[in-house]
Design a protein around this motif. Structure first.
Motif, PDB file in Angstrom:
ATOM      1  N   ALA A  85      12.138  82.004  62.047  1.00 40.70           N
ATOM      2  CA  ALA A  85      13.148  83.068  61.999  1.00 40.70           C
ATOM      3  C   ALA A  85      14.379  82.685  62.814  1.00 40.70           C
ATOM      4  O   ALA A  85      15.516  82.939  62.392  1.00 40.70           O
ATOM      5  N   LEU A  86      14.151  82.059  63.956  1.00 39.27           N
ATOM      6  CA  LEU A  86      15.259  81.599  64.796  1.00 39.27           C
ATOM      7  C   LEU A  86      16.097  80.573  64.040  1.00 39.27           C
ATOM      8  O   LEU A  86      17.335  80.647  64.023  1.00 39.27           O
ATOM      9  N   SER A 101      16.930  91.523  58.801  1.00 39.42           N
ATOM     10  CA  SER A 101      15.773  91.887  59.626  1.00 39.42           C
ATOM     11  C   SER A 101      14.539  91.984  58.739  1.00 39.42           C
ATOM     12  O   SER A 101      14.565  92.616  57.683  1.00 39.42           O
ATOM     13  N   MET A 112      22.815  90.672  60.447  1.00 45.92           N
ATOM     14  CA  MET A 112      21.674  89.780  60.488  1.00 45.92           C
ATOM     15  C   MET A 112      20.526  90.411  59.696  1.00 45.92           C
ATOM     16  O   MET A 112      20.234  91.592  59.850  1.00 45.92           O
ATOM     17  N   HIS A 119       8.255  83.184  64.379  1.00 46.89           N
ATOM     18  CA  HIS A 119       9.432  83.412  65.229  1.00 46.89           C
ATOM     19  C   HIS A 119      10.300  82.154  65.306  1.00 46.89           C
ATOM     20  O   HIS A 119      11.533  82.247  65.278  1.00 46.89           O
ATOM     21  N   ASN A 147      18.117  82.318  61.398  1.00 42.38           N
ATOM     22  CA  ASN A 147      18.970  83.391  61.906  1.00 42.38           C
ATOM     23  C   ASN A 147      18.536  84.756  61.355  1.00 42.38           C
ATOM     24  O   ASN A 147      19.339  85.538  60.844  1.00 42.38           O
ATOM     25  N   VAL A 148      17.244  85.019  61.476  1.00 41.31           N
ATOM     26  CA  VAL A 148      16.642  86.257  60.993  1.00 41.31           C
ATOM     27  C   VAL A 148      16.030  86.997  62.182  1.00 41.31           C
ATOM     28  O   VAL A 148      15.379  86.387  63.028  1.00 41.31           O
ATOM     29  N   GLU A 149      16.255  88.297  62.221  1.00 39.28           N
ATOM     30  CA  GLU A 149      15.600  89.131  63.224  1.00 39.28           C
ATOM     31  C   GLU A 149      14.201  89.462  62.706  1.00 39.28           C
ATOM     32  O   GLU A 149      14.052  89.993  61.603  1.00 39.28           O
ATOM     33  N   THR A 170      10.281  91.087  63.350  1.00 31.35           N
ATOM     34  CA  THR A 170       9.287  91.892  64.058  1.00 31.35           C
ATOM     35  C   THR A 170       7.930  91.522  63.482  1.00 31.35           C
ATOM     36  O   THR A 170       7.781  91.401  62.266  1.00 31.35           O
TER      37      THR A 170
END
Length: 146
Positions: free
Chosen positions: A39-40, A3, A1, A36, A43-45, A47
């Protein structure tokens, strides 16, 4: 995945209250939620960090080496002053997209120079909070994930 790190510099914690005529009324918490959610969907992690301290930002950039695929950096005023952040980006060897809510090229002359630009893969500015979503898409394209 894949990031990604979205890193925000000084005074961005005051978004929504500080100079809304320049930066808009959206808060950093609202921007974080938008990012966020995106990102969901992608499909990205993700921060998401903010600090008013140059050294803390540099520590995040250093920590990204070998652990994060890309950084989206809104360095705020440090964009125009920090050789240390520029050097940290060069040392980390992680692709960075420089991001600004306002169009820095249409503002005061001192904001036209960026120490971040020469070590970034690109710059997004002037699109307000939507710039964060544009930067997410741009980074994924740059990484060949799209």
């Amino acid at each position: 995945m894949t990031s990604l790190l979205i890193l925000n510099g000084p005074n961005l914690n005051l978004l929504g209250k500080r100079q809304p005529e320049v930066y808009g009324s959206t808060t950093l918490s609202q921007i974080e939620k938008m990012c966020h959610d995106k990102a969901l969907e992608l499909n990205v992690e993700l921060t998401f960090e903010q600090s008013n301290h140059e050294g803390v930002l540099i520590d995040h950039i250093h920590a990204a080496r070998d652990t994060i695929d890309g950084i989206i950096l809104n360095a705020g005023a440090y964009t125009h002053t920090s050789v240390a952040i520029m050097d940290a980006i060069s040392s980390a060897e992680v692709p960075v997209i420089e991001l600004h809510l306002s169009n820095i090229h249409a503002r005061e002359k001192f904001r036209h120079h960026s120490f971040i630009a020469p070590v970034s893969v690109g710059q997004i500015c002037g699109f307000g909070p939507n710039g964060y979503l544009l930067a997410l898409d741009a980074m994924l394209h740059f990484l060949g994930e799209v």
